[in-house]
Design an enzyme around this catalytic site. Structure first.
Site: not given
Ligand code: GLU
Length: 303
Positions: A63, A66, A188, A239, A257
């Site tokens: 993530s 992002k 993505y 989060y 994650v």
């Molecule tokens: N590729 C992971 C998902 O979409 C990213 C989640 C993350 O790192 O928060 O579940």
């Protein structure tokens, strides 16, 4: 005490910690990583680097990507982005779907999965070769051509990313995805599979500490956009634990994650940690502790 000594002290206190959290395994490929890894790296604004442990070992940034996709979307379409995604913390896990239904397909922010999938759709519409162009953008930010996707991780997530498939379809039902859902998700998953070390992450995020100017001296964001990116990171980057991170560490940042965290102190430094064991909220357990110790010992938080 110098920065190197401080990092070494933190590393030696944490590396044998009895509780290291749990390595994410819902993306099977991520579950293969050893929980023993612990890397910490600091890059100051005058480009001095300090590192300990596995700070040069590449891992899946997940993530954290992002922030980079949003940066590119802002470069391409500016404030139009905010018509498709909001800027409020969600207070919910990264893959939570019910808010999306409630708020009629406008994701709470671009740093949760649904928001990042909308950003992927924007990039997909505005880039000629989305995967290649995005990778080149990241390489340019970091001034490092060795950065790459990990196709095993991307394919692993493609097979098990059921909640992201659900989110993308829900977004499509609200007309907030313009392209083919499978194409957007494939893009993505590739972004999430980007692989970097703590050292490379710091170089990539250097511009958020340096008023929008990259490590190679090129400007990507104006001061107002940098302010907004850092505001989003501090309110939405962890989060439903963004409050805890601000409380304990006091820096804008983003976690993934794969166990990575990168945080910045505008005008001073960028710092990255990697420890694959996650806490119950999905943030790196030892990474958060390391950063808390760093800002407490040095007094260098933004608050
Ligand atoms: N590729 C992971 C998902 O979409 C990213 C989640 C993350 O790192 O928060 O579940």
């Amino acid at each position: 005490m110098g920065f190197q000594d401080i990092l070494e002290e933190i590393h030696s206190k944490l590396r044998d910690a009895p509780h290291k959290g749990v390595v994410a395994s819902y993306i099977p490929e991520l579950g293969k990583v050893s929980i023993k890894n612990l890397g910490i790296c600091l890059l100051t604004l005058d480009q001095e680097e300090y590192g300990v442990g596995e700070f040069q070992t590449p891992f899946s940034i997940q993530s954290i990507s992002k922030v980079l996709s949003l940066t590119l979307a802002l470069n391409l379409i500016g404030t139009e982005v905010w018509k498709r995604v909001d800027v409020e913390p969600s207070g919910d896990p990264f893959n939570f779907l019910s808010l999306l239904e409630l708020e009629r397909g406008i994701p709470r922010n671009p740093l949760i999965n649904a928001g990042a999938i909308v950003i992927s759709d924007i990039l997909y519409s505005n880039l000629k070769n989305p995967k290649e162009d995005f990778l080149n953008f990241v390489r340019e930010l970091a001034n490092d051509d060795t950065i790459d996707y990990n196709l095993d991780v991307a394919n692993s997530e493609k097979k098990t990313g059921f909640r992201n498939v659900a989110a993308a379809n829900l977004l499509k039902s609200f007309n907030n995805i313009q392209n083919n859902v499978d194409d957007v998700l494939d893009f993505y998953f590739h972004q999430c599979s980007l692989t970097m070390s703590c050292s490379q992450l710091n170089k990539t995020f250097f511009m958020f500490a340096n008023s929008g100017k990259s490590i190679a001296g090129k400007t990507y964001l104006n001061p107002s956009q940098v302010k907004r990116m850092n505001a989003l990171m501090i309110t939405c980057g962890f989060y439903d634990e963004a409050g805890e991170f601000a409380f304990e560490v006091g820096l804008p940042g983003k976690s993934g994650v794969g166990g990575g965290i990168v945080a910045v102190h505008p005008g001073k430094y960028s710092i990255a940690t990697w420890a694959p064991g996650l806490n119950v909220k999905g943030n790196s357990l030892l990474g958060m502790q390391a950063l808390e110790m760093f800002t407490t010992k040095t007094g260098l938080s933004i608050f």
